[in-house]
Design an enzyme around this catalytic site. Structure first.
Site, PDB file in Angstrom:
ATOM      1  N   ARG A   1       0.859  -1.211   0.021  1.00  0.00           N
ATOM      2  CA  ARG A   1       0.010   0.033  -0.026  1.00  0.00           C
ATOM      3  C   ARG A   1       1.053   1.322  -0.002  1.00  0.00           C
ATOM      4  NH1 ARG A   1      -3.079  -3.407  -1.099  1.00  0.00           N
ATOM      5  NH2 ARG A   1      -5.453  -3.590  -0.453  1.00  0.00           N
TER       6      ARG A   1
ATOM      7  N   SER B   1     -11.029  -0.437   1.911  1.00  0.00           N
ATOM      8  CA  SER B   1     -10.633  -0.587   3.421  1.00  0.00           C
ATOM      9  C   SER B   1     -10.123   0.796   3.786  1.00  0.00           C
ATOM     10  CB  SER B   1      -9.050  -1.146   3.415  1.00  0.00           C
ATOM     11  OG  SER B   1      -9.524  -2.733   2.840  1.00  0.00           O
TER      12      SER B   1
ATOM     13  N   GLU C   1      -6.076   4.155   5.405  1.00  0.00           N
ATOM     14  CA  GLU C   1      -5.510   4.071   4.086  1.00  0.00           C
ATOM     15  C   GLU C   1      -6.074   5.140   3.151  1.00  0.00           C
ATOM     16  OE1 GLU C   1      -5.741   0.111   2.106  1.00  0.00           O
ATOM     17  OE2 GLU C   1      -6.882   1.490   0.734  1.00  0.00           O
TER      18      GLU C   1
END
Ligand code: EPU
Length: 344
Positions: free
Chosen positions: A164, A240, A338
């Site tokens: 990520r 997410s 995120e």
């Protein structure tokens, strides 16, 4: 190039949250981007580059500078030493590109089907799901360096890809604007079935095709509210909301000893372990469907925070803080969000 004023940003985001952009422009070609950047500089305005809006939380007051929406389109395909290289403009819809690759029997991104957003956003957070990350197939990018105002190609080695993350959301945040991403896919290659939850949906030993795997990924995503479907309230989210935390093997062992059992976990490189944030959140007392007013946790996946209708960004952040504090209190593990914050 047409610069607009006071443009609501909420409709450009999957969360459907946020105030207006003071200034807003859509760039359909590279020269538009240069013009827009210069226009903002002349006025000393901050710049925000908008792609598909699927990983953003915009503040309630909006953004006081220029929002530049990247609308560059086009895909070029070229055979190259047994691979097919696709040069994809940043404004192309990601899932549309995945569907094309799958239809052309090119493997490498089939598990990334059904992810909302544009191509230009994929390298920024190194989009990944069901056993694939874009870093495995990206060859190079074409970027605008906002320091020198020059376009250039950047090889994958320069991108600093990790889980990520990339240089674009860490060491070089705000420096580059991605205008094209080149992916190297494998014509006739097998579908990737590395992810256990995906593999178990197919008979043992079978080798399903790319189309079947992509369709199955889409079905799983839909079952978790992670596919954009009209009328599905659980997908008013940014996917997410938290990253899965990575802890050292030592910390993991200490945590397991304290809990009296090992929590679910996955290997994450040398002496490191990835913990499922969704599990931590549930164990800390926040079940699916948990709600505080107009915001809550998806009723189908604990990792997605959802706008239940008319929510403010401030409410979302308050929910974030409650969850982060709960997980920290129970497990001593810090969750990191995120989505990108805009205008805070
Ligand atoms: N789990 C729960 N409750 C849930 C969901 C999951 O406890 O509601 C636990 C279970 O232990 C489960 C584990 O979490 O085995 C993993 O769940 P899942 O396979 O759904 O994956 P995830 O870790 O929750 C990550 C990505 C997703 C990606 C999936 C599939 C992150 C932050 N999220 O989720 O990416 O689609 O894996 O690969 O890494 C996104 O980044 O926006 C995103 C949707």
């Amino acid at each position: 190039m047409k610069i607009q004023e006071h443009v609501a940003l909420a409709p450009f985001t999957t969360f459907g949250i946020g105030g207006p952009a003071r200034w807003f422009v859509e760039a359909a070609k590279e020269s538009d981007i240069l013009d827009a950047v210069s226009w903002a500089r002349e006025r000393s305005l901050p710049l925000f580059v908008l792609g598909g809006g699927s990983n953003l939380l915009v503040s309630d007051t909006g953004f006081a500078g220029l929002v530049l929406r990247v609308a560059l389109k086009g895909v070029l395909a070229e055979e190259n030493g047994g691979f097919r290289e696709f040069r994809v403009a940043a404004g192309e819809d990601w899932d549309g590109f995945v569907q094309r690759a799958v239809a052309e029997s090119c493997s490498g991104i089939e598990c990334l089907a059904g992810i909302p957003g544009t191509v230009g956003g994929t390298p920024v957070q190194n989009v990944g799901a069901y056993g694939q990350e874009v870093s495995e197939t990206i060859q190079r990018l074409r970027v605008l360096d906002l320091e020198t105002l020059r376009f250039h190609e950047m090889p994958v080695e320069g991108c600093g890809f990790a889980y990520r993350s990339s240089v674009f959301n860490s060491s070089a945040t705000g420096r580059y604007l991605v205008v094209r991403v080149d992916y190297r896919l494998t014509p006739g290659g097998p579908a990737n079935l590395r992810y256990a939850d995906l593999q178990k949906l197919f008979p043992a030993g079978s080798q399903p095709g790319l189309t079947e795997v992509a369709a199955t990924v889409r079905r799983i995503r839909q079952s978790k509210g992670m596919l954009l479907v009209d009328g599905d309230e659980d997908c008013r989210s940014a996917g997410s909301f938290f990253k899965n935390p990575i802890v050292s093997a030592e910390r993991f062992a200490a945590l397991a000893a304290r809990l009296g059992e090992e929590p679910p976990h996955y290997p994450a490189g040398e002496s490191q372990v990835k913990l499922p944030a969704a599990w931590l959140i549930e164990q800390a007392g926040f079940p699916k469907g948990f709600r505080i007013g107009r915001v809550g946790i998806s009723s189908r996946h604990t990792l997605a925070l959802v706008n239940r209708g008319g929510a403010m960004a401030a409410e979302m952040l308050a929910l974030r803080d409650v969850i982060v504090a709960g997980v920290e209190g129970k497990f001593g593990v810090a969750l990191r969000m995120e989505p990108v914050l805009v205008g805070f």
